[in-house]
Design a protein around this motif. Structure first.
Motif, PDB file in Angstrom:
ATOM      1  N   ASP A  99     -82.365  29.944  -1.616  1.00 55.90           N
ATOM      2  CA  ASP A  99     -82.453  28.566  -1.120  1.00 55.90           C
ATOM      3  C   ASP A  99     -82.602  27.651  -2.322  1.00 55.90           C
ATOM      4  O   ASP A  99     -83.326  27.975  -3.263  1.00 55.90           O
ATOM      5  CB  ASP A  99     -83.634  28.388  -0.161  1.00 55.90           C
ATOM      6  N   ASP A 100     -81.925  26.487  -2.276  1.00 54.81           N
ATOM      7  CA  ASP A 100     -81.981  25.598  -3.425  1.00 54.81           C
ATOM      8  C   ASP A 100     -83.258  24.754  -3.463  1.00 54.81           C
ATOM      9  O   ASP A 100     -83.498  24.041  -4.435  1.00 54.81           O
ATOM     10  CB  ASP A 100     -80.752  24.684  -3.469  1.00 54.81           C
ATOM     11  N   GLU A 101     -84.070  24.841  -2.411  1.00 59.43           N
ATOM     12  CA  GLU A 101     -85.343  24.110  -2.393  1.00 59.43           C
ATOM     13  C   GLU A 101     -86.479  25.080  -2.706  1.00 59.43           C
ATOM     14  O   GLU A 101     -86.710  26.045  -1.979  1.00 59.43           O
ATOM     15  CB  GLU A 101     -85.564  23.460  -1.026  1.00 59.43           C
TER      16      GLU A 101
ATOM     17  N   GLU B 225     -81.749  30.303  -6.504  1.00 60.60           N
ATOM     18  CA  GLU B 225     -81.644  28.897  -6.141  1.00 60.60           C
ATOM     19  C   GLU B 225     -80.281  28.516  -5.593  1.00 60.60           C
ATOM     20  O   GLU B 225     -80.124  27.425  -5.043  1.00 60.60           O
ATOM     21  CB  GLU B 225     -81.951  28.023  -7.362  1.00 60.60           C
ATOM     22  N   ASN B 226     -79.284  29.375  -5.770  1.00 56.01           N
ATOM     23  CA  ASN B 226     -77.943  29.066  -5.267  1.00 56.01           C
ATOM     24  C   ASN B 226     -77.149  30.351  -5.133  1.00 56.01           C
ATOM     25  O   ASN B 226     -77.588  31.422  -5.561  1.00 56.01           O
ATOM     26  CB  ASN B 226     -77.224  28.081  -6.203  1.00 56.01           C
TER      27      ASN B 226
ATOM     28  N   MET C 140     -75.794  24.957  -0.294  1.00 53.57           N
ATOM     29  CA  MET C 140     -76.373  25.053  -1.638  1.00 53.57           C
ATOM     30  C   MET C 140     -75.332  24.645  -2.661  1.00 53.57           C
ATOM     31  O   MET C 140     -74.131  24.748  -2.396  1.00 53.57           O
ATOM     32  CB  MET C 140     -76.837  26.494  -1.922  1.00 53.57           C
TER      33      MET C 140
ATOM     34  N   TYR D 252     -73.171  23.572 -12.904  1.00 56.49           N
ATOM     35  CA  TYR D 252     -73.720  24.930 -12.921  1.00 56.49           C
ATOM     36  C   TYR D 252     -74.136  25.319 -14.338  1.00 56.49           C
ATOM     37  O   TYR D 252     -75.123  26.033 -14.536  1.00 56.49           O
ATOM     38  CB  TYR D 252     -72.707  25.926 -12.366  1.00 56.49           C
TER      39      TYR D 252
ATOM     40  N   PHE E  85     -77.475  23.783 -14.868  1.00 53.23           N
ATOM     41  CA  PHE E  85     -78.475  24.539 -14.106  1.00 53.23           C
ATOM     42  C   PHE E  85     -78.872  25.817 -14.858  1.00 53.23           C
ATOM     43  O   PHE E  85     -80.056  26.120 -15.025  1.00 53.23           O
ATOM     44  CB  PHE E  85     -77.909  24.881 -12.726  1.00 53.23           C
TER      45      PHE E  85
END
Length: 539
Positions: A8-10, A35-36, A58, A509, A512
């Motif tokens: 989950d990205d949160e 996270e993704n 995501m 990306y 990230f």
């Protein structure tokens, strides 16, 4: 416990799921947080999850694309999609992707626990179905005749340890425990008849032979390569073993002649003391059978009657060959010493010099073949012009000959082991070189590297991690990050330009991953290095 990957990205959602669900009570263990979808896909290669719980929306790779990629790599992984009401129609695509469950947001820990409980029970049912005892038992008994025939074929053509044979025999419902063993081969003479009647007559002959053989408690009868093989198991020992076998064979021949009126011939090998010797007894029985064309021979032919048999003949048999080869290629020195001890134990003072020399030549030939199969040349090991066999003939006694064979074996084993390590290092060095040349390719993958090296991904991943202490994907990411840091320090290129230079198709990306691995964004890193450089120059 089943392994779970949460995606989950949160961050608060990920951490909330970790804390709010009693994973241990569900017999589940969290092995990763991502996270993704891209990060999850890379992580899945390392942690091999059984269940993936992922958000649908995501950055870089959404949940549905992740599910699709996961299924391609591992069709057995269970995927749970988390989605909101506004994404529900989109989430229904999950059905075509074989997603196992989806959960609508907002949801409580109780809802997720209920879903996971259901999924866990489904997985347990699938395992139970595969392990259904009655189903397996029915299938086992249906396959039993095939398993028995396969074991018998192994006895005749391969040499396995007694433990292996007795273990397989027990599984097949056969008792092969005995003091000695014999093999006889029976063939019917039907003048080349290939009709269905010929097959029926052969089957009838097998039934007759098996019935007589069982009445005598002689062992087992079975069909093999269009002949009837009679395996004699002498459970009593003593001097009457050959007489019991002979009586049973004569009754088999009489019964087949009486009921079928078809000419038949039996070739019978010598009695052997071990199961491993059954292979040689079968070979002797086939040799005896060949004498049926010699005028004056009976329909029941014993190899001892037609060929001079040397008692205690030295045989460098298949089992010894396999053991020696394995020890040379992949065993320890202690295992090799044990194998040689067994090989030398066969030799006694009763054997003639020529028999011993021939036996040891067979051993050395096996060593030579093992070296050659491993890519090692004997000339490189012992020097040009070496005369391996001639040296053996020049030795004075048996102990010197055995010492020579041992010396050769140890040198070859050491050379093969060294060569294997060199091969490992060479493969890894080629992979590192290829990666350095192509790390800027966004499509660079394990599959592409393995295609270049012409090896399987499983083999490559194992030796790469052993040599480099990192997985290939970890190494590739590390290389890309180092290249990005260098470009940030030494050029004025924009972040999106650097992303393309180091193998990232998506600049976001790249940012990230950079922050994930370096701890700060590319922009902050450039500022820090510039500040450090200016402070250093002002001192």
């Amino acid at each position: 416990m089943y392994r779970v990957l949460l995606v989950d990205d949160e961050e608060d959602v990920r951490e909330g799921l970790v804390v709010e669900v009693d994973w241990e009570a569900l017999d589940l263990r969290i092995v990763g947080l991502a996270e993704n979808g891209r990060e999850a896909l890379e992580m899945a290669e390392r942690v091999e999850p059984d269940i993936v719980v992922t958000d649908i929306s995501m950055p870089f790779m959404d949940g549905l694309e992740l599910a699709k990629r996961l299924r391609e790599r591992n069709p057995l992984v269970k995927v749970v999609i988390l989605t909101g009401y506004d994404e529900f129609d989109y989430a229904r695509q999950a059905v075509s992707l074989s997603v196992d469950e989806y959960l609508l947001k907002p949801f409580s820990a109780g809802h997720l626990t209920e879903l996971l409980t259901r999924l866990r029970a489904q997985m347990a049912d699938e395992v139970a179905e595969r392990e259904d005892v009655q189903q397996l038992r029915d299938h086992y008994y249906t396959s039993l005749p095939l398993l028995q025939a396969d074991l018998m074929a192994t006895l005749l053509h391969r040499q396995k340890s007694p433990e292996y044979i007795h273990g397989k025999a027990k599984q097949c419902g056969l008792d092969l425990h005995g003091e000695r063993y014999g093999v006889s081969v029976l063939t019917l003479h039907m003048d080349g008849d290939q009709s269905e009647d010929a097959e029926l007559k052969q089957f009838a002959a097998l039934n007759i032979a098996a019935e007589v053989w069982t009445e005598h408690g002689a062992g087992h009868a079975f069909m093999h390569q269009e002949t009837i093989v009679l395996l004699y198991v002498d459970r009593w020992g003593g001097e009457d073993g050959e007489k019991r076998q002979q009586q049973a064979l004569e009754n088999v021949m009489r019964s087949i002649n009486h009921y079928l009126r078809i000419p038949a011939t039996v070739g019978s090998g010598s009695i052997v003391n071990t199961l491993a010797g059954v292979k040689h007894a079968y070979e002797d029985a086939l040799l005896a059978l060949d004498y049926r064309l010699v005028p004056g021979t009976d329909s029941l032919i014993y190899i001892a009657d037609v060929e001079r048999q040397t008692a205690g003949k030295l045989r460098f048999d298949e089992l010894k060959q396999q053991t020696l080869t394995r020890c040379l290629k992949a065993g320890t020195q202690a295992e090799l010493e044990d194998a040689l001890e067994i090989i030398f134990r066969e030799i006694t003072v009763e054997h003639g010099r020529s028999d011993i020399q021939l036996y040891l030549i067979e051993v050395l030939t096996n060593v030579w073949k093992a070296a050659q199969a491993s890519g090692e040349a004997m000339e490189d090991i012992f020097g040009a012009g070496f005369q391996l066999y001639a040296d053996l003939f020049r030795l004075a006694g048996l102990s010197e000959a055995q010492g020579k064979v041992r010396e050769v074996c140890l040198l070859v084993q050491h050379r093969i082991a060294s060569g294997r390590q060199h091969v490992y290092k060479d493969i890894v060095e080629q992979a590192l070189s290829f990666t350095k040349e192509h790390y800027a390719d966004p499509d660079l993958s394990i599959q592409k590297v393995c295609g270049h090296l012409h090896i399987s991904p499983g083999y490559f991943c194992g030796i790469f991690k052993k040599e480099v202490q990192l997985t290939f994907l970890q190494y590739l990411m590390q290389m890309r990050m180092e290249a990005a840091k260098e470009l940030l320090r030494s050029t004025e290129m924009k972040s999106f330009e650097i992303a393309g230079q180091v193998g990232f198709a998506e600049p976001n990306y790249f940012s990230f991953c950079f922050k994930k691995h370096i701890g700060i964004s590319p922009k902050e890193y450039r500022k820090q290095t510039a500040l450090t450089a200016s402070e250093g120059s002002s001192r």
